[in-house]
Design an enzyme around this catalytic site. Structure first.
Site, PDB file in Angstrom:
ATOM      1  N   HIS A 110       0.853  -1.191   0.000  1.00  0.00           N
ATOM      2  CA  HIS A 110       0.000   0.000   0.000  1.00  0.00           C
ATOM      3  C   HIS A 110       0.891   1.244   0.000  1.00  0.00           C
ATOM      4  O   HIS A 110       1.846   1.318   0.774  1.00  0.00           O
ATOM      5  CB  HIS A 110      -0.913   0.005   1.233  1.00  0.00           C
ATOM      6  CG  HIS A 110      -1.866   1.154   1.253  1.00  0.00           C
ATOM      7  ND1 HIS A 110      -2.972   1.217   0.416  1.00  0.00           N
ATOM      8  CD2 HIS A 110      -1.875   2.297   1.972  1.00  0.00           C
ATOM      9  CE1 HIS A 110      -3.621   2.343   0.643  1.00  0.00           C
ATOM     10  NE2 HIS A 110      -2.974   3.016   1.573  1.00  0.00           N
ATOM     11  N   LEU A 145     -10.043  -2.761   5.750  1.00  0.00           N
ATOM     12  CA  LEU A 145      -9.418  -2.032   4.639  1.00  0.00           C
ATOM     13  C   LEU A 145      -8.008  -1.623   5.032  1.00  0.00           C
ATOM     14  O   LEU A 145      -7.821  -0.772   5.919  1.00  0.00           O
ATOM     15  CB  LEU A 145     -10.252  -0.791   4.289  1.00  0.00           C
ATOM     16  CG  LEU A 145      -9.694   0.115   3.189  1.00  0.00           C
ATOM     17  CD1 LEU A 145      -9.624  -0.622   1.858  1.00  0.00           C
ATOM     18  CD2 LEU A 145     -10.519   1.388   3.058  1.00  0.00           C
TER      19      LEU A 145
END
Length: 202
Positions: A110, A145
């Site tokens: 990420h 998430l």
């Protein structure tokens, strides 16, 4: 024993390429990418896979409901006897069925220093927020998430004349370093999950 890897992709696949290159030059030992799956027919990552003789599969999400789509992914993973599942620019949320089947065996990269700036356009979020330090994170995937235990992080200084594009480019360079490193640690059995913390035995 060779760790069999599958990679889920949606775009260019530069992190996929970094991992393939690290395996081919011997930095990641006893591991092989055997399968690449995309939800986008035109994802260049599929072409990257084919160039290296890796099975490349497009699964059209328009032909499934969500659970059916995940079930077919899981079927492919089982068919290829996959040990480690990597997300590399995969713009779909995994369902609980896959997460349960591959608990502590799914990694994601990420482009932020989690837990800051979760979700899409993390680089833009960081840039617009005005942070002085940005970066990237490799983490385990859980039901939340971008919320799984953190494996590795790398910091990138935000320069006064940066744009979103230049910052994104420098973060990507670090992604190409720490994602293969995390895969190497996993393949060598050197990652230990202890609650929210991941210990490296390297």
């Amino acid at each position: 024993m060779t760790v069999k890897i599958a990679v889920l992709v949606s775009g260019r696949g530069s992190n996929l390429q970094a991992i393939i290159d690290s395996i081919e030059r011997g930095y990641i030992k006893d591991a092989a990418v055997n399968l690449v799956i995309s939800n986008k027919a035109d994802a260049y990552a599929l072409e990257r896979a084919r160039k290296h003789g890796i099975n490349a599969v497009f699964l059209d999400p328009g032909r499934y409901d969500r659970s059916g789509y995940d079930r077919d992914i899981l079927k492919l993973l089982n068919n290829y006897d996959v040990d480690l599942l990597l997300l590399a620019g995969y713009f779909r949320i995994l369902g609980s069925e896959i997460i349960d089947a591959y608990r502590d065996r799914i990694l994601n990269i990420h482009p932020s220093l989690l837990p800051a700036f979760k979700g899409l356009h993390a680089q833009r979020q960081a840039f617009e927020y005005g942070v002085k330090v940005a970066g990237c994170t490799v983490h385990y995937v859980d039901e939340g998430l971008d919320s799984g235990p953190i494996i590795l992080q790398s910091c990138v200084q935000v320069l006064p004349d940066d744009t979103e594009e230049t910052l994104t480019g420098r973060i990507l360079e670090q992604e190409h370093i720490i994602y293969p490193e995390a895969v190497r640690l996993f393949a060598e059995g050197k990652l230990k999950v202890e609650g929210r913390k991941v210990r490296s035995l390297d």
